[in-house]
Design a protein around this motif. Sequence first.
Motif, PDB file in Angstrom:
ATOM      1  N   MET A  99       0.848  -1.201   0.000  1.00 31.07           N
ATOM      2  CA  MET A  99       0.000   0.000   0.000  1.00 31.07           C
ATOM      3  C   MET A  99       0.882   1.250   0.000  1.00 31.07           C
ATOM      4  N   LEU A 100       0.372   2.302  -0.621  1.00 32.98           N
ATOM      5  CA  LEU A 100       1.053   3.595  -0.587  1.00 32.98           C
ATOM      6  C   LEU A 100       0.355   4.433   0.486  1.00 32.98           C
ATOM      7  N   VAL A 101       1.136   4.917   1.452  1.00 36.23           N
ATOM      8  CA  VAL A 101       0.562   5.700   2.546  1.00 36.23           C
ATOM      9  C   VAL A 101       1.069   7.131   2.371  1.00 36.23           C
ATOM     10  N   VAL A 102       0.162   8.066   2.089  1.00 35.92           N
ATOM     11  CA  VAL A 102       0.599   9.401   1.677  1.00 35.92           C
ATOM     12  C   VAL A 102      -0.061  10.517   2.476  1.00 35.92           C
ATOM     13  N   ARG A 103       0.705  11.598   2.542  1.00 41.13           N
ATOM     14  CA  ARG A 103       0.169  12.863   3.056  1.00 41.13           C
ATOM     15  C   ARG A 103       1.029  13.962   2.433  1.00 41.13           C
ATOM     16  N   GLY A 104       0.461  14.720   1.513  1.00 41.37           N
ATOM     17  CA  GLY A 104       1.232  15.746   0.804  1.00 41.37           C
ATOM     18  C   GLY A 104       2.426  15.114   0.118  1.00 41.37           C
ATOM     19  N   SER A 105       3.620  15.634   0.390  1.00 43.42           N
ATOM     20  CA  SER A 105       4.824  15.108  -0.268  1.00 43.42           C
ATOM     21  C   SER A 105       5.403  13.913   0.482  1.00 43.42           C
ATOM     22  N   ARG A 106       4.807  13.556   1.612  1.00 44.69           N
ATOM     23  CA  ARG A 106       5.296  12.374   2.354  1.00 44.69           C
ATOM     24  C   ARG A 106       4.640  11.131   1.776  1.00 44.69           C
ATOM     25  N   ALA A 107       5.437  10.117   1.439  1.00 43.99           N
ATOM     26  CA  ALA A 107       4.870   8.881   0.868  1.00 43.99           C
ATOM     27  C   ALA A 107       5.691   7.693   1.341  1.00 43.99           C
ATOM     28  N   PHE A 108       5.020   6.644   1.778  1.00 40.40           N
ATOM     29  CA  PHE A 108       5.683   5.429   2.244  1.00 40.40           C
ATOM     30  C   PHE A 108       4.992   4.227   1.615  1.00 40.40           C
ATOM     31  N   VAL A 109       5.795   3.233   1.248  1.00 39.55           N
ATOM     32  CA  VAL A 109       5.223   1.978   0.755  1.00 39.55           C
ATOM     33  C   VAL A 109       5.294   0.975   1.901  1.00 39.55           C
ATOM     34  N   LEU A 110       4.139   0.490   2.343  1.00 37.30           N
ATOM     35  CA  LEU A 110       4.088  -0.419   3.490  1.00 37.30           C
ATOM     36  C   LEU A 110       3.214  -1.618   3.170  1.00 37.30           C
ATOM     37  N   ALA A 111       3.586  -2.762   3.715  1.00 38.21           N
ATOM     38  CA  ALA A 111       2.721  -3.938   3.635  1.00 38.21           C
ATOM     39  C   ALA A 111       1.701  -3.838   4.768  1.00 38.21           C
ATOM     40  N   PRO A 112       0.477  -4.382   4.595  1.00 38.64           N
ATOM     41  CA  PRO A 112      -0.486  -4.379   5.698  1.00 38.64           C
ATOM     42  C   PRO A 112       0.158  -4.989   6.946  1.00 38.64           C
ATOM     43  N   GLY A 113      -0.091  -4.353   8.102  1.00 36.07           N
ATOM     44  CA  GLY A 113       0.475  -4.849   9.361  1.00 36.07           C
ATOM     45  C   GLY A 113       1.823  -4.224   9.686  1.00 36.07           C
ATOM     46  N   GLU A 114       2.428  -3.493   8.733  1.00 40.63           N
ATOM     47  CA  GLU A 114       3.748  -2.905   8.984  1.00 40.63           C
ATOM     48  C   GLU A 114       3.650  -1.596   9.752  1.00 40.63           C
ATOM     49  N   THR A 115       4.770  -1.237  10.385  1.00 39.94           N
ATOM     50  CA  THR A 115       4.853   0.011  11.159  1.00 39.94           C
ATOM     51  C   THR A 115       5.872   0.937  10.500  1.00 39.94           C
ATOM     52  N   GLN A 116       5.601   2.231  10.518  1.00 37.76           N
ATOM     53  CA  GLN A 116       6.537   3.196   9.919  1.00 37.76           C
ATOM     54  C   GLN A 116       6.673   4.412  10.828  1.00 37.76           C
ATOM     55  N   GLU A 117       7.923   4.759  11.137  1.00 35.04           N
ATOM     56  CA  GLU A 117       8.140   6.003  11.896  1.00 35.04           C
ATOM     57  C   GLU A 117       8.191   7.159  10.912  1.00 35.04           C
ATOM     58  N   THR A 118       7.519   8.257  11.223  1.00 38.99           N
ATOM     59  CA  THR A 118       7.568   9.457  10.374  1.00 38.99           C
ATOM     60  C   THR A 118       7.809  10.658  11.282  1.00 38.99           C
ATOM     61  N   ASP A 119       8.066  11.812  10.652  1.00 37.32           N
ATOM     62  CA  ASP A 119       8.250  13.022  11.470  1.00 37.32           C
ATOM     63  C   ASP A 119       6.932  13.474  12.086  1.00 37.32           C
ATOM     64  N   LEU A 120       5.809  12.854  11.674  1.00 39.24           N
ATOM     65  CA  LEU A 120       4.496  13.212  12.244  1.00 39.24           C
ATOM     66  C   LEU A 120       3.980  12.104  13.171  1.00 39.24           C
TER      67      LEU A 120
END
Length: 243
Positions: A1-22
């Motif tokens: 899945m592509l997880v986006v907000r404005g110019s921030r974009a991450f490719v993650l598999a369902p169930g995965e965790t991602q650290e962001t500046d937000l």
Amino acid sequence: MLVVRGSRAFVLAPGETQETDLGVIELPADVTPGTVVETHLGEAFEVRRLRGPDLFEHLERTGAPMMPRDIGLVIGHTGVAAGDRALDAGTGTGVLAAYLGRLGVEVTTYERDAEFAAVARENMATAGVAEQIDVRTGDLTDELDAVEGGYDLLTLDTGDAAAVVERADELLAPGGFLAVYSPFVESARACVEAARSAGLADIETLETIQRRMDFDDRGSRPSTAGVGHTGYLVFARFLPDVG
Ligand SMILES: C[S@@+](CC[C@H](N)C(=O)[O-])C[C@H]1O[C@@H](n2cnc3c(N)ncnc32)[C@H](O)[C@@H]1O
């Protein structure tokens, strides 16, 4: 899945965790495109379906991936399609393998570096194609005697591709295609000579050159920045004599 907000974009598999500046995103295992997820700080991100170019931009990189323009030529020139079987080396990041998997192609791909192969398996899961892509740890050139042939497509992106091309007639199904990507013309030439000695037909070599266009207030012209050349593609076909 592509997880986006404005110019921030991450490719993650369902169930995965991602650290962001937000804050931290925990993607639910049953997430669907269109869902809005919040970080632990309450910041919203939208979940979208992955598309091929997202894989090129966001998969974890090991070997330099093939560029979408070259992948497009491979698909166009070979006509590879859903239900076909492809043999690929080396896997590297797995961008070519993932594009083929998303088309519905069943891919067996060899990567000689065990750590790269492990990353590629994770990348295939992220791309949602783990079931179609069999990432094998091993050097394809060394494993050739053990490989059963009959593939519709043989794709090679390795320095020693010519050694595999020499045996392409044992690996391809009648009518099947070879596609070799090479950044250097010497390697492309070696592959052409190997394709001739393997008795392949319709051998052709293309250089990929693409120019980006700039449109601004002053006028329109090809961009003066960047390099238009990506590499060479050698195509050939296994058309055995039926006589
Ligand atoms: C340029 S990358 C391939 C990129 C890939 N086509 C993609 O789109 O992501 C080349 C990879 O091939 C691997 N490799 C080189 N020779 C190989 C061989 N004979 N068998 C298997 N893997 C090989 C290297 O370790 C490297 O990871």
